[in-house]
Design an enzyme around this catalytic site. Structure first.
Site, PDB file in Angstrom:
ATOM      1  N   ASP A  68      11.862 -12.188   0.297  1.00 23.60           N
ATOM      2  CA  ASP A  68      11.399 -10.858   0.666  1.00 23.60           C
ATOM      3  C   ASP A  68      10.327 -10.980   1.747  1.00 23.60           C
ATOM      4  O   ASP A  68      10.343 -11.906   2.549  1.00 23.60           O
ATOM      5  CB  ASP A  68      10.862 -10.144  -0.577  1.00 23.60           C
ATOM      6  CG  ASP A  68      11.149  -8.646  -0.560  1.00 23.60           C
ATOM      7  OD1 ASP A  68      10.563  -7.949   0.282  1.00 23.60           O
ATOM      8  OD2 ASP A  68      11.952  -8.187  -1.391  1.00 23.60           O
ATOM      9  N   HIS A 105       6.351  -4.932  -0.149  1.00 26.53           N
ATOM     10  CA  HIS A 105       7.699  -4.864  -0.708  1.00 26.53           C
ATOM     11  C   HIS A 105       7.985  -6.055  -1.619  1.00 26.53           C
ATOM     12  O   HIS A 105       8.375  -5.885  -2.783  1.00 26.53           O
ATOM     13  CB  HIS A 105       8.737  -4.792   0.412  1.00 26.53           C
ATOM     14  CG  HIS A 105      10.126  -4.534  -0.080  1.00 26.53           C
ATOM     15  ND1 HIS A 105      10.985  -5.539  -0.440  1.00 26.53           N
ATOM     16  CD2 HIS A 105      10.793  -3.379  -0.278  1.00 26.53           C
ATOM     17  CE1 HIS A 105      12.135  -5.020  -0.840  1.00 26.53           C
ATOM     18  NE2 HIS A 105      12.045  -3.709  -0.751  1.00 26.53           N
ATOM     19  N   SER A 264      16.501  -1.871  -4.252  1.00 22.73           N
ATOM     20  CA  SER A 264      15.588  -3.022  -4.348  1.00 22.73           C
ATOM     21  C   SER A 264      15.060  -3.153  -5.765  1.00 22.73           C
ATOM     22  O   SER A 264      15.074  -4.231  -6.364  1.00 22.73           O
ATOM     23  CB  SER A 264      14.405  -2.842  -3.393  1.00 22.73           C
ATOM     24  OG  SER A 264      14.712  -3.238  -2.100  1.00 22.73           O
TER      25      SER A 264
END
Length: 411
Positions: A68, A105, A264
């Site tokens: 990520d 994220h 996600s």
């Protein structure tokens, strides 16, 4: 994919991708003082019987590679969680140590998987797993698969049994598709289990790495157990998991929380579920873990479905009920099923319902209404600060859409 990052790059998908990314980024930040109701906002933990699961397994002994934007281990939810030194394969100097995450994220994916829940923070579904951060940057760009594929190899070579890839992209050239497949095959031979997000545009289209054979593509469900409107679908979707109205750290300020949604988050929940099962059955192979996940998935309609694959992930069926036959250790059930069936002739969302979670709820295989940013724990009216923030966000969205339209014309 999450609104806290760039799930799809504008230059890869044009105006549609830009609009999706902008709308998905519209979150409402709640004051840190409201974090005390965090558990009530994590509806999916109760739906999946997390408190009972943790009496059987917490994911101990399993390393999850989080490919990520990086993982910031300084946030309170990751204090005491085993987070290994991160590696950066994005930009110059690939392979260097890097534990930074500028947009939260990757950090949020790690929290969703393994957060400690301390001090009113977010609790992960598998709180005792080991997190291996692998920074791959914007792997969805055309020509940007190299960082992610190198990251896959690094993760499995350094002990990751589960690979979490909460990102994806559409326009992949043949050379990149081949590169994806080589990396996936390498990981499968090493005995790893790979999960990837199906995408957030509500489209029937392939997305990489999710559609690469051998990768478990994950769709998103809402709190009612319905397939979300934004969740991409197609014959490559294998499983579905909660991915709507979920709390996360805001990208602008790590001390505030936002309501987030995306495939996600669903992917992170899937990875955490696999870790719980594998930790309880350490002698199983990745194929056996995946097989019981597929066999115990919740569904009421025909399977596989292009919207939820083999159904909604239900680790309680395995860990609490003892269901699921692990079967042969050396046969990948997803690849075997894919080679033995022809694509289902579905062209539009089906009205058939699908069991979701272990709370008796059912899922319609037609997308539910689009998710909305929310504040508070009971879904009531927004406070004044949230209304002002929402109005400001609306102005920003309009401005960005106009700007993107102008740039698209120039392009």
């Amino acid at each position: 994919m999450s609104p806290l990052a760039r799930p799809f790059r504008t230059r890869a998908f044009g105006l549609l991708g830009a609009l999706t990314a902008v709308v998905a980024s519209w979150t409402v930040a709640a004051p840190a003082a409201q974090a005390d109701d965090m558990r009530s906002r994590q509806w999916y933990l109760d739906a999946m019987k997390a408190d009972e699961l943790w009496k059987v397994s917490t994911g101990k002994g399993i390393t999850v590679g989080v490919l990520d934007t990086g993982v910031d281990s300084t946030v309170s939810e990751l204090h005491g969680v085993k987070v290994l030194p991160g590696r950066n394969f994005y930009g110059e100097g690939p392979g260097r140590v890097d534990n930074k995450d500028t947009d939260r994220h990757g950090t949020n994916m790690a929290i969703t998987i393994a957060g400690n829940g301390a001090n009113g923070g977010i609790k992960g579904l598998a709180p005792n797993v080991t997190i291996l951060p692998v920074k791959t940057g914007s792997a969805v760009d055309v020509g940007g698969a190299t960082a992610a594929t190198e990251g896959i190899r690094y993760a499995v070579d350094n002990g990751a049994r589960i690979i979490n890839m909460s990102f994806g992209g559409y326009r992949q050239e043949d050379a990149e598709i081949a590169r994806w497949q080589e990396a996936v095959d390498y990981a499968l031979k090493k005995g790893a289990l790979l999960f990837a997000a199906s995408g957030n545009d509500g489209l029937d289209t392939d997305s990489y790495p999710a559609s690469a054979p051998g990768v478990v593509a994950v769709g998103a469900l809402d709190s009612k157990g319905k397939v979300t409107k934004f969740s991409n679908y197609g014959d490559y979707v294998a499983l579905a998991a909660p991915g709507d109205d979920m709390p996360g750290r805001c990208s602008s300020d790590k001390n505030t929380y936002c309501e987030t949604f995306g495939t996600s988050q669903a992917t992170a929940v899937a990875s955490a579920s696999a870790a719980l099962i594998w930790s309880a059955h350490p002698d199983w192979t990745a194929n056996q873990v995946l097989r019981v996940m597929m066999e115990t998935a919740g569904h009421n309609g025909p399977v596989p479905s292009k919207y939820i694959g083999y159904g909604s992930i239900r680790p309680a069926q395995v860990l609490l009920e003892g269901k699921g036959d692990p079967g042969p250790p050396d046969v990948n059930p997803l690849l075997a099923a894919r080679s033995s069936r022809s694509p289902a002739p579905q062209t539009s969302p089906s009205p058939e319902s699908t069991g979701a979670g272990d709370n008796g709820q059912s899922s319609q295989e037609s997308p539910s209404k689009a998710p909305e940013a929310a504040a508070g724990s009971n879904g009531g009216g927004l406070p004044l600060w949230a209304i002002v923030a929402s109005a400001a966000a609306g102005v920003v969205i309009i401005g960005v859409v106009v700007a993107v339209s102008v740039r698209s014309r120039r392009a």
